[in-house]
Design a protein around this motif. Structure first.
Motif, PDB file in Angstrom:
ATOM      1  N   LEU A  60       0.822  -1.202   0.000  1.00  0.00           N
ATOM      2  CA  LEU A  60       0.000   0.000   0.000  1.00  0.00           C
ATOM      3  C   LEU A  60       0.861   1.260   0.000  1.00  0.00           C
ATOM      4  O   LEU A  60       0.605   2.198  -0.763  1.00  0.00           O
ATOM      5  CB  LEU A  60      -0.917  -0.011   1.224  1.00  0.00           C
ATOM      6  N   ILE A  61       1.873   1.276   0.861  1.00  0.00           N
ATOM      7  CA  ILE A  61       2.737   2.446   0.936  1.00  0.00           C
ATOM      8  C   ILE A  61       3.499   2.644  -0.375  1.00  0.00           C
ATOM      9  O   ILE A  61       3.617   3.766  -0.884  1.00  0.00           O
ATOM     10  CB  ILE A  61       3.711   2.308   2.120  1.00  0.00           C
ATOM     11  N   LEU A  62       4.008   1.536  -0.931  1.00  0.00           N
ATOM     12  CA  LEU A  62       4.756   1.631  -2.176  1.00  0.00           C
ATOM     13  C   LEU A  62       3.877   2.123  -3.320  1.00  0.00           C
ATOM     14  O   LEU A  62       4.231   3.060  -4.047  1.00  0.00           O
ATOM     15  CB  LEU A  62       5.363   0.271  -2.518  1.00  0.00           C
ATOM     16  N   GLY A  63       2.696   1.487  -3.486  1.00  0.00           N
ATOM     17  CA  GLY A  63       1.806   1.887  -4.583  1.00  0.00           C
ATOM     18  C   GLY A  63       1.294   3.298  -4.427  1.00  0.00           C
ATOM     19  O   GLY A  63       1.340   4.111  -5.381  1.00  0.00           O
ATOM     20  N   SER A  64       0.830   3.632  -3.219  1.00  0.00           N
ATOM     21  CA  SER A  64       0.290   4.974  -2.986  1.00  0.00           C
ATOM     22  C   SER A  64       1.391   6.021  -3.091  1.00  0.00           C
ATOM     23  O   SER A  64       1.184   7.094  -3.670  1.00  0.00           O
ATOM     24  CB  SER A  64      -0.373   5.036  -1.610  1.00  0.00           C
ATOM     25  N   GLY A  65       2.548   5.709  -2.530  1.00  0.00           N
ATOM     26  CA  GLY A  65       3.640   6.680  -2.549  1.00  0.00           C
ATOM     27  C   GLY A  65       4.129   6.992  -3.949  1.00  0.00           C
ATOM     28  O   GLY A  65       4.274   8.159  -4.332  1.00  0.00           O
ATOM     29  N   LEU A  66       4.356   5.935  -4.739  1.00  0.00           N
ATOM     30  CA  LEU A  66       4.837   6.170  -6.114  1.00  0.00           C
ATOM     31  C   LEU A  66       3.802   6.905  -6.952  1.00  0.00           C
ATOM     32  O   LEU A  66       4.126   7.827  -7.712  1.00  0.00           O
ATOM     33  CB  LEU A  66       5.191   4.831  -6.766  1.00  0.00           C
ATOM     34  N   THR A  67       2.515   6.513  -6.815  1.00  0.00           N
ATOM     35  CA  THR A  67       1.477   7.175  -7.594  1.00  0.00           C
ATOM     36  C   THR A  67       1.320   8.623  -7.164  1.00  0.00           C
ATOM     37  O   THR A  67       1.148   9.518  -8.008  1.00  0.00           O
ATOM     38  CB  THR A  67       0.137   6.436  -7.414  1.00  0.00           C
ATOM     39  N   ALA A  68       1.367   8.873  -5.852  1.00  0.00           N
ATOM     40  CA  ALA A  68       1.246  10.245  -5.366  1.00  0.00           C
ATOM     41  C   ALA A  68       2.418  11.103  -5.832  1.00  0.00           C
ATOM     42  O   ALA A  68       2.230  12.257  -6.242  1.00  0.00           O
ATOM     43  CB  ALA A  68       1.153  10.252  -3.840  1.00  0.00           C
TER      44      ALA A  68
END
Length: 436
Positions: free
Chosen positions: A20-28
């Motif tokens: 979640l952190i990886l996906g949300s962080g990269l997309t953000a």
């Protein structure tokens, strides 16, 4: 139920949260970079263009002062050129603006607030104001932000689903291994774990657990056999000693001193037998049952320990309720209560030893040297000897055995100094195992 802190520490939860952190962080980060880059490039291009248009128009009006001279603009552009000394025809908020491009919010043709970019060019004799309707670009930027926020949310959900799926795949062998280990308690010979898993990290862990379980099972079996053998081998000579003592005591020509010595041997044999029974049950972790009369047993233990008084000026008192029964073998209660009574006789030099049977517990009060409060709990540790035990014999394991028996039977045992500091109080409480 697991607490939220325990839940966060689970490996599966860590995997899901990491995705979640990886996906949300990269997309953000991508969304922020896109918005910033678009705004920067767009503002730079529009600002440069507006400044250039304002400059070109001022030069055009200088070269073509005729009112009918036409300069081509986009429909979104409005131009106002006034002399530097006469700016009454332009809005008041424009008059003090420095040269450059400014963002303003004014009422549009429909009366609604509209976003404009206002380019100001100041020449020596003329001032040009070029207003560009920026509402469409601003609306496009807001729509882009909305789309990117939706994309971040969508990719976060997608990353969470991937994390959930991956965690299941990763944790399935570990969960299977945990379930198989949980079944160990219901089997005397644990089943091998390694054949059920692939030759990976979990398989290596299963193989290591198999080796450990095999060693542990071997040690437990050896200890149980040793305890059973020792119990049998010790009971046999004790039975022989008991029989020999009884045979000698039956002779009519014994003097009192010899008879007392034989009775002392008989009590020691009984104490050894009780201790063997207690240790065997502790080694097996088994609870025995029975109906032990606590008052009668307390009187017997007090009488057996009177020989330790010798010539000391000590009064021994056994008091309390009659007919108090405990659901436990007499040997177990004798070892637990006997150690407390023996300590009272051992450390009391004068005064009294009072054994009180109070229904759900037994209290042993003495007038010995007492114990410091900070040592009260440590005296039940194996091998620990308090400051008041100087000069006494023993390895400090008697109270440790009492503590283990109390843990086995859910009893409670405690030591505390008396309120008047004249001795100690030992309490053995067994309310949960009282016979009705």
């Amino acid at each position: 139920m697991p607490t939220s802190k325990q839940f966060r520490r689970r490996l599966r939860s860590r995997i899901i949260i990491s995705f979640l952190i990886l996906g949300s962080g990269l997309t953000a980060l991508f969304a922020v970079a896109t918005i910033g880059l678009r705004a920067r490039l767009e503002n730079q291009l529009v600002d440069n263009w507006l400044e250039q248009e304002a400059r070109n128009f001022v030069e055009f009006k200088r070269l073509n002062p005729a009112p009918d001279a036409q300069f081509q603009f986009s429909r979104q552009i409005e131009l106002f050129v006034v002399r530097s000394s006469r700016q009454e025809s332009v809005p008041f908020s424009w008059r003090e603006l420095p040269e450059g491009v400014h963002e303003v919010l004014e009422a549009g043709p429909d009366g609604e607030p509209t976003e404009y970019k206002l380019a100001v060019h100041r020449a020596s004799d003329l001032v040009g104001f070029l207003r560009y309707d920026y509402s469409k670009e601003a609306l496009g930027q807001r729509q882009l932000v909305t789309a990117l926020v939706a994309a971040v949310a969508l990719f976060s959900v997608f990353a969470g689903l991937i994390g959930l799926w991956s965690s299941r795949r990763v944790m399935q062998p570990v969960a299977d291994l945990a379930r198989r280990i949980e079944g160990y308690s219901s089997r005397s010979a644990p089943e091998k774990l390694a054949p059920h898993f692939a030759d990976d990290e979990v398989g290596q862990l299963a193989s290591a657990l198999d080796d450990y379980a095999e060693q542990l099972t071997e040690r437990v079996t050896r200890d149980r056999e040793f305890n059973a053998d020792v119990s049998h081998e010790l009971r046999t000579p004790l039975a022989v000693i008991r029989g020999a003592v009884e045979l000698i005591q039956s002779q009519p020509d014994l003097n009192d001193k010899t008879r007392q010595r034989l009775q002392r041997i008989e009590r020691a044999v009984q104490q050894c037998t009780d201790l063997i029974t207690a240790l065997l049950m502790l080694s097996r972790g088994e609870r025995g049952s029975g109906a032990t009369d606590v008052r009668r047993l307390a009187e017997q233990l007090a009488e057996a320990n009177r020989v330790n008084i010798g010539s000391k000026p000590i009064e021994v008192i056994v008091e309390g309720q009659q007919g108090v029964l405990v659901d436990a073998p007499e040997a177990i209660v004798a070892v637990a209560l006997g150690n407390l009574i023996v300590n009272a006789f051992k450390y009391t030099r004068e005064g009294e030893i009072r054994i009180s049977v109070l229904g759900d517990r037994v209290e042993v009060r003495d007038t010995g040297p007492g114990i410091p409060e900070e040592e009260a709990t440590r005296l039940f540790e194996r091998g620990y000897r308090g400051s008041s035990s100087e000069g006494s014999k023993g390895g400090g394991i008697g109270l440790a055995i009492v503590r283990r028996l109390c843990e086995l039977y859910d009893w409670k045992v405690s030591l505390a100094p008396r309120a008047d500091r004249q001795g100690a109080i030992a309490t053995l409480e067994f309310a949960a195992f009282m016979r009705k």
